[in-house]
Design a protein around this motif. Structure first.
Motif, PDB file in Angstrom:
ATOM      1  N   THR A   7      -5.555   6.194   3.251  1.00  0.00           N
ATOM      2  CA  THR A   7      -5.466   4.803   3.510  1.00  0.00           C
ATOM      3  C   THR A   7      -4.425   4.959   4.696  1.00  0.00           C
ATOM      4  O   THR A   7      -3.318   5.697   4.500  1.00  0.00           O
ATOM      5  CB  THR A   7      -4.843   4.166   2.470  1.00  0.00           C
ATOM      6  OG1 THR A   7      -5.819   4.103   1.461  1.00  0.00           O
ATOM      7  CG2 THR A   7      -4.532   2.738   2.760  1.00  0.00           C
ATOM      8  N   HIS A  58       0.927  -1.112   0.202  1.00  0.00           N
ATOM      9  CA  HIS A  58       0.061  -0.015   0.034  1.00  0.00           C
ATOM     10  C   HIS A  58       0.912   1.378   0.106  1.00  0.00           C
ATOM     11  O   HIS A  58       0.847   2.054   0.903  1.00  0.00           O
ATOM     12  CB  HIS A  58      -0.899   0.086   1.276  1.00  0.00           C
ATOM     13  CG  HIS A  58      -1.644  -1.228   1.174  1.00  0.00           C
ATOM     14  ND1 HIS A  58      -3.025  -1.486   0.917  1.00  0.00           N
ATOM     15  CD2 HIS A  58      -1.278  -2.566   2.064  1.00  0.00           C
ATOM     16  CE1 HIS A  58      -3.470  -2.740   1.143  1.00  0.00           C
ATOM     17  NE2 HIS A  58      -2.514  -3.274   2.016  1.00  0.00           N
ATOM     18  N   ARG A  64     -12.896   3.606  11.738  1.00  0.00           N
ATOM     19  CA  ARG A  64     -13.676   3.086  10.585  1.00  0.00           C
ATOM     20  C   ARG A  64     -14.980   3.634  10.880  1.00  0.00           C
ATOM     21  O   ARG A  64     -15.862   4.094   9.761  1.00  0.00           O
ATOM     22  CB  ARG A  64     -13.725   1.477  10.714  1.00  0.00           C
ATOM     23  CG  ARG A  64     -12.464   0.895  10.318  1.00  0.00           C
ATOM     24  CD  ARG A  64     -12.391  -0.651  10.220  1.00  0.00           C
ATOM     25  NE  ARG A  64     -10.995  -1.015   9.732  1.00  0.00           N
ATOM     26  CZ  ARG A  64     -10.756  -2.116   9.974  1.00  0.00           C
ATOM     27  NH1 ARG A  64     -11.118  -2.909  10.931  1.00  0.00           N
ATOM     28  NH2 ARG A  64      -9.284  -2.353   9.613  1.00  0.00           N
ATOM     29  N   LEU A  70      -5.737  -0.138   7.926  1.00  0.00           N
ATOM     30  CA  LEU A  70      -5.177  -1.313   7.749  1.00  0.00           C
ATOM     31  C   LEU A  70      -4.320  -1.637   9.120  1.00  0.00           C
ATOM     32  O   LEU A  70      -3.645  -0.594   9.517  1.00  0.00           O
ATOM     33  CB  LEU A  70      -4.175  -1.584   6.618  1.00  0.00           C
ATOM     34  CG  LEU A  70      -4.787  -1.142   5.517  1.00  0.00           C
ATOM     35  CD1 LEU A  70      -3.548  -0.724   4.210  1.00  0.00           C
ATOM     36  CD2 LEU A  70      -5.653  -2.278   4.556  1.00  0.00           C
ATOM     37  N   THR A 116      -9.511   4.173   4.459  1.00  0.00           N
ATOM     38  CA  THR A 116      -9.271   2.786   4.735  1.00  0.00           C
ATOM     39  C   THR A 116      -8.008   2.532   5.881  1.00  0.00           C
ATOM     40  O   THR A 116      -7.092   3.416   5.745  1.00  0.00           O
ATOM     41  CB  THR A 116      -8.450   2.110   3.238  1.00  0.00           C
ATOM     42  OG1 THR A 116      -9.426   2.278   2.286  1.00  0.00           O
ATOM     43  CG2 THR A 116      -8.268   0.671   3.453  1.00  0.00           C
TER      44      THR A 116
END
Ligand code: 13P
Ligand code: SF4
Length: 311
Positions: free
Chosen positions: A234, A195, A248, A257, A255
């Protein structure tokens, strides 16, 4: 968003009813289980929760977190009943220093080096300290002191993080958070390769080689503020899994992670929604701190609360 069963919904409703009946406030740390954070009056980082515990006019504080957090509430508000649903929810890092060891260390340091103690510590250790700090205000607390040298305990990673932002010389106790310490730089770089546009966000309890890879370093609540700046961003999140729930929920287009699914603090996760219900219903387990420890520890927390928040 997590999927919550009808049974959990029912327990959540009962908890909210009991909170009103008992004139209680429910505080939850950002690492608590989703269904606990969801119905708390305040979910926050250690600093926000300590402030709220000091300010609330409710008679009962139900602290969903670990022992040192409930203890801090009891230190600041001795006239209130402070409940910790699971008494065994401790913090291994807090246990890495004792009052006796700190007294010995102080003798070695001499009178001119103040001791700054992370709130992740026992009341007895706080009582032996000059001032407390959290991850949100550690730099500000250290910089607020007139001394050129400062000793920090118990988290060596927090101390090394502070050293990056101060001209003062920091020495430290060699404690650490086992949950943050398991993170290795390869885990972060592997995620970065997958990413490449993602921003790495890390908690100061991570080791320096992780912080070197971070775009942003902050307390748990600092992560909510940072994420808001990039609504469609992200993020590779380097802290305990509980933080992901609100990140979230509050940022549906972004996004998040988790750097590794292994970053779970067993102590933060030991409290279930059923435990919270039982705790309020039966007014257990009550956390108290006896004198003179309480008054001495209170001074160190109050000095910290008087320092403006950092990140
Ligand atoms: P903060 O939520 O204050 O950043 O601290 C994290 C922590 O270690 C709680 O145990
Ligand atoms: Fe302690 Fe680390 Fe768990 Fe926080 S995450 S309670 S510092 S062991």
């Amino acid at each position: 968003m997590s999927v919550v069963s009808t049974e959990i919904r029912e327990i959540q409703r009962e908890i909210r009813k009991l909170l009103v009946e008992k004139n209680a406030i429910m505080l939850a740390h950002n690492y608590q289980r989703d269904e606990i954070q969801e119905i708390a009056d305040i979910a926050g980082d250690s600093l926000e929760l300590a402030r709220k515990a000091a300010e609330t006019d409710k008679e009962v504080i139900v602290f969903c977190g670990v022992h040192f957090m409930a203890e801090s509430a009891a230190i600041l508000s001795p006239q209130k009943t402070v409940l910790l649903p699971r008494l065994e929810a401790g913090c291994p890092m807090a246990d890495m220093i004792t009052a006796e060891k700190l007294r010995d260390k102080r003798e070695e340091l001499g009178p001119d080096i103040p001791v700054v103690t992370y709130v992740n510590s026992s009341a007895e250790v706080k009582a032996e300290s000059d001032i407390c700090c959290t991850s949100a205000n550690a730099v500000a607390v250290v910089n607020s002191l007139p001394n050129n040298e400062v000793f920090m305990t118990p988290d060596m990673n927090l101390a090394k993080y502070v050293q990056r932002y101060t001209d003062k010389k920091i020495s430290y106790w060699k404690g650490f958070c086992p949950t943050h310490h398991l993170l290795k730089p390869e885990m972060v770089t592997e995620m970065q390769i997958k990413h490449p546009d993602a921003k790495v966000v890390a908690h100061p309890e991570c080791a320096p080689d992780i912080l070197d890879l971070a775009n942003h370093i902050c307390s748990t609540s600092g992560m909510y503020a940072y994420a808001k700046k990039y609504p469609e961003g992200t993020f590779i999140i380097c802290t305990e899994s509980g933080i992901l729930y609100r990140l979230r929920k509050e940022n549906s287009k972004a996004t998040f992670l988790h750097v590794t699914e292994d970053m779970i603090c067993p102590n933060m996760k030991i409290t279930s929604i059923e435990d919270v219900y039982e705790s309020i219903l039966n007014m257990k387990e009550v956390v108290t701190v006896s004198e003179p420890i309480r008054s001495r520890a209170k001074l160190t927390l109050e000095k910290m609360l008087a320092v403006p928040r950092g990140n």
